[in-house]
Design a protein around this motif. Structure first.
Motif, PDB file in Angstrom:
ATOM      1  N   LYS A 197      11.739  -6.205   9.296  1.00 24.25           N
ATOM      2  CA  LYS A 197      10.993  -6.097  10.458  1.00 24.25           C
ATOM      3  C   LYS A 197      11.959  -6.648  11.491  1.00 24.25           C
ATOM      4  O   LYS A 197      11.969  -7.695  11.919  1.00 24.25           O
ATOM      5  N   TYR A 202      10.280  -0.471  15.945  1.00 22.21           N
ATOM      6  CA  TYR A 202       9.117  -0.307  16.436  1.00 22.21           C
ATOM      7  C   TYR A 202       9.298   0.501  17.991  1.00 22.21           C
ATOM      8  O   TYR A 202       8.425   1.242  18.150  1.00 22.21           O
ATOM      9  N   GLU A 233       4.358   5.489   5.777  1.00 23.68           N
ATOM     10  CA  GLU A 233       3.591   4.434   6.353  1.00 23.68           C
ATOM     11  C   GLU A 233       2.732   4.945   7.073  1.00 23.68           C
ATOM     12  O   GLU A 233       2.783   6.294   7.768  1.00 23.68           O
ATOM     13  N   SER A 236       2.213   0.943  11.839  1.00 24.33           N
ATOM     14  CA  SER A 236       3.154  -0.032  11.194  1.00 24.33           C
ATOM     15  C   SER A 236       2.151  -0.710  10.035  1.00 24.33           C
ATOM     16  O   SER A 236       2.032  -2.165   9.995  1.00 24.33           O
ATOM     17  N   MET A 237       1.519   0.085   9.368  1.00 27.87           N
ATOM     18  CA  MET A 237       0.737  -0.532   8.031  1.00 27.87           C
ATOM     19  C   MET A 237       1.416   0.476   7.046  1.00 27.87           C
ATOM     20  O   MET A 237       1.876   1.610   6.948  1.00 27.87           O
ATOM     21  N   GLY A 259       5.077  -4.562   2.474  1.00 30.74           N
ATOM     22  CA  GLY A 259       3.998  -5.478   3.076  1.00 30.74           C
ATOM     23  C   GLY A 259       3.428  -6.628   2.146  1.00 30.74           C
ATOM     24  O   GLY A 259       3.261  -6.240   0.832  1.00 30.74           O
ATOM     25  N   ILE A 260       3.038  -7.628   2.834  1.00 37.59           N
ATOM     26  CA  ILE A 260       2.409  -8.752   1.735  1.00 37.59           C
ATOM     27  C   ILE A 260       1.086  -8.281   1.477  1.00 37.59           C
ATOM     28  O   ILE A 260       0.435  -8.535   0.341  1.00 37.59           O
ATOM     29  N   THR A 261       0.270  -7.784   2.390  1.00 44.10           N
ATOM     30  CA  THR A 261      -1.006  -7.166   2.221  1.00 44.10           C
ATOM     31  C   THR A 261      -1.052  -5.891   0.879  1.00 44.10           C
ATOM     32  O   THR A 261      -1.688  -5.985  -0.028  1.00 44.10           O
ATOM     33  N   ARG A 262       0.002  -5.111   1.108  1.00 46.59           N
ATOM     34  CA  ARG A 262       0.299  -4.015  -0.018  1.00 46.59           C
ATOM     35  C   ARG A 262       0.476  -4.855  -1.407  1.00 46.59           C
ATOM     36  O   ARG A 262      -0.135  -4.361  -2.326  1.00 46.59           O
ATOM     37  N   GLY A 302      -2.429  -4.112   6.471  1.00 41.16           N
ATOM     38  CA  GLY A 302      -1.323  -4.902   6.871  1.00 41.16           C
ATOM     39  C   GLY A 302      -2.091  -6.142   7.457  1.00 41.16           C
ATOM     40  O   GLY A 302      -3.232  -6.280   7.503  1.00 41.16           O
ATOM     41  N   THR A 303      -1.477  -7.177   7.963  1.00 39.87           N
ATOM     42  CA  THR A 303      -1.847  -8.471   8.269  1.00 39.87           C
ATOM     43  C   THR A 303      -2.979  -8.266   9.507  1.00 39.87           C
ATOM     44  O   THR A 303      -3.929  -9.165   9.316  1.00 39.87           O
TER      45      THR A 303
HETATM   46  C1  LIG Z   1       4.389  -5.723   8.941  1.00 37.00           C
HETATM   47  C2  LIG Z   1       4.431  -4.419   8.534  1.00 37.00           C
HETATM   48  C3  LIG Z   1       3.482  -4.086   7.633  1.00 37.00           C
HETATM   49  C4  LIG Z   1       2.425  -4.788   6.770  1.00 37.00           C
HETATM   50  O1  LIG Z   1       3.229  -6.021   6.315  1.00 37.00           O
HETATM   51  P1  LIG Z   1       2.012  -7.110   6.038  1.00 37.00           P
HETATM   52  O2  LIG Z   1       3.043  -8.067   5.395  1.00 37.00           O
HETATM   53  O3  LIG Z   1       1.101  -6.616   5.028  1.00 37.00           O
HETATM   54  O4  LIG Z   1       1.387  -7.682   7.389  1.00 37.00           O
HETATM   55  C5  LIG Z   1       3.674  -2.609   7.179  1.00 37.00           C
HETATM   56  N1  LIG Z   1       4.530  -1.772   7.587  1.00 37.00           N
HETATM   57  C6  LIG Z   1       5.434  -2.055   8.719  1.00 37.00           C
HETATM   58  C7  LIG Z   1       6.239  -1.219   9.254  1.00 37.00           C
HETATM   59  C8  LIG Z   1       5.260  -3.442   9.197  1.00 37.00           C
HETATM   60  O5  LIG Z   1       5.891  -3.859  10.359  1.00 37.00           O
END
Ligand SMILES: *Cc1c(COP(=O)(O)O)cnc(C)c1O
Length: 362
Positions: A197, A202, A233, A236-237, A259-262, A302-303
């Motif tokens: 990250k 971005y 992806e 950004s999810m 991803g932590i949601t993933r 994603g979060t």
């Molecule tokens: C932060 C992010 C995610 C999602 O991550 P979470 O931990 O689920 O919030 C996915 N892809 C990208 C590129 C991200 O920056």
């Protein structure tokens, strides 16, 4: 290792808090922030909570020139008993260290980071909005601050945590979005920094996002950087598909963010005995499934949004509609379960949520 003491300097005045219904994303910040300094050879020092204010940096600081920086994003929720809950915060702090490793940045002890976060949240507790769907967004980040124009890892860094009360992502209820499949620009390649990250990922994505916006699409679907064939992806999810009863998400390949949601969704689906597979999946396969009528659902994770259902893909001007443009049953169930656990409305069989102690009770 002894825990570093956190010095607290409270703000003399308190800022006006926005009304819950007027909250947007990431525009308003609380009264305080956390900071710590790093110097090569000495490690981290000067752990402190201070009034929120602009940073003073040397114009030659590495961050401005070569982008040595990492960040995290997570949320704190107020539950119905008024307790503050975090969702898997140790995963974010661990991931920040993994991102930092890729960029030759120092590690920040996960326990110390969580302590700092707890203290900061307790300090700015009044800022956590309470109405349905709102939360306190948490942005930890680390930047390189050594004034030096040579291309080399900085010898100085700061670690900062800022907090921002945010409104509900779905003010008008959860609704599917339209996605433009990006055939030219790429987000990341294996061997690059896609799994970190870090700011550059971005910045390099903005151009494609701008084009998608102009065409009336809310996000881009990123394809692999080598063949423009396999799905990586969405915006950004992370992204999931449900095809013929099976849930599929692209396998982590070095360019996809873990991803932590993933991760949580994969665990939930396993728990529910819903078949879930992590593998390569091509846009060609999505089109075939859509044409055969087996593409049942698609959603980003994603979060910020938790689950963002996808109602349509535009792939080289061919429109692939998913589930008649409606939110699918599984998307809905995942959204309700995850947000229910996060807010403490549902039982948490995985031990994912973490309650911040209330100083008034302790
Ligand atoms: C932060 C992010 C995610 C999602 O991550 P979470 O931990 O689920 O919030 C996915 N892809 C990208 C590129 C991200 O920056």
């Amino acid at each position: 290792m002894t825990k570093p003491a956190i010095e607290i300097k409270l703000s003399k005045s308190k800022k006006q808090k926005p009304l819950a219904e007027q909250l947007e994303f990431g525009k308003v910040f609380t009264d305080h922030m956390f900071l710590a300094d790093y110097l090569e050879g000495e490690g981290w020092s000067n752990h402190r909570i201070v009034p929120y204010e602009p940073l003073m940096l040397d114009p030659a600081a590495t961050i401005f020139h070569y982008g040595q920086t990492v960040f995290e994003g997570m949320k704190a929720y107020l539950d119905k008993d008024g307790s503050v809950r975090l969702f898997r915060p140790e995963e974010n702090m661990r991931r920040m260290n993994q991102s930092g490793e890729r960029l030759c940045m120092p590690q920040f002890d996960v326990e110390n980071a969580l302590d700092a976060l707890k203290q900061l949240i307790i300090t700015d507790r009044e800022w956590i909005p309470a109405t349905e769907g709102t939360s306190l967004y948490i942005r930890p980040f680390m930047i390189a601050t050594e004034p030096y124009l040579g291309v080399a890892p900085s010898k100085k860094y700061i670690f900062v945590i800022i907090l921002s009360p945010v409104g509900s992502y779905y003010k008008e209820g959860i609704h599917p979005v339209k996605i433009l499949v990006e055939n030219e620009y790429v987000r990341a390649v294996a061997g690059g920094t896609g799994m970190a990250k870090t700011a550059g990922n971005y910045a390099s994505g903005l151009r494609a996002q701008e084009i998608a916006d102009r065409k009336g699409y809310s996000q881009v679907l990123w394809l692999d950087g080598v063949e423009r064939k396999y799905i990586e992806e969405v915006g950004s999810m992370n992204v999931f598909f449900k095809i013929n009863g099976e849930v599929i998400t692209p396998a982590l390949n070095g360019s996809i963010l873990d991803g932590i949601t993933r991760k949580s969704i994969i665990q939930l689906l396993n728990h529910w005995n819903v078949p879930v597979t992590e593998r390569k999946i091509s846009m060609e396969e999505i089109r075939s499934a859509q044409q055969e009528g087996t593409l049942e659902e698609a959603f980003g994770t994603g979060t910020a949004a938790v689950i963002s259902p996808i109602g349509e893909f535009n792939w080289s001007d061919e429109k692939l509609v998913v589930n008649s443009g409606e939110t699918g049953e599984l998307s809905k169930k995942l959204y309700e379960t995850l947000t229910g656990i996060q807010k403490g409305d549902l039982e948490d069989p995985f031990g994912w949520t973490f309650e911040v102690p209330d100083p008034a009770i302790v």
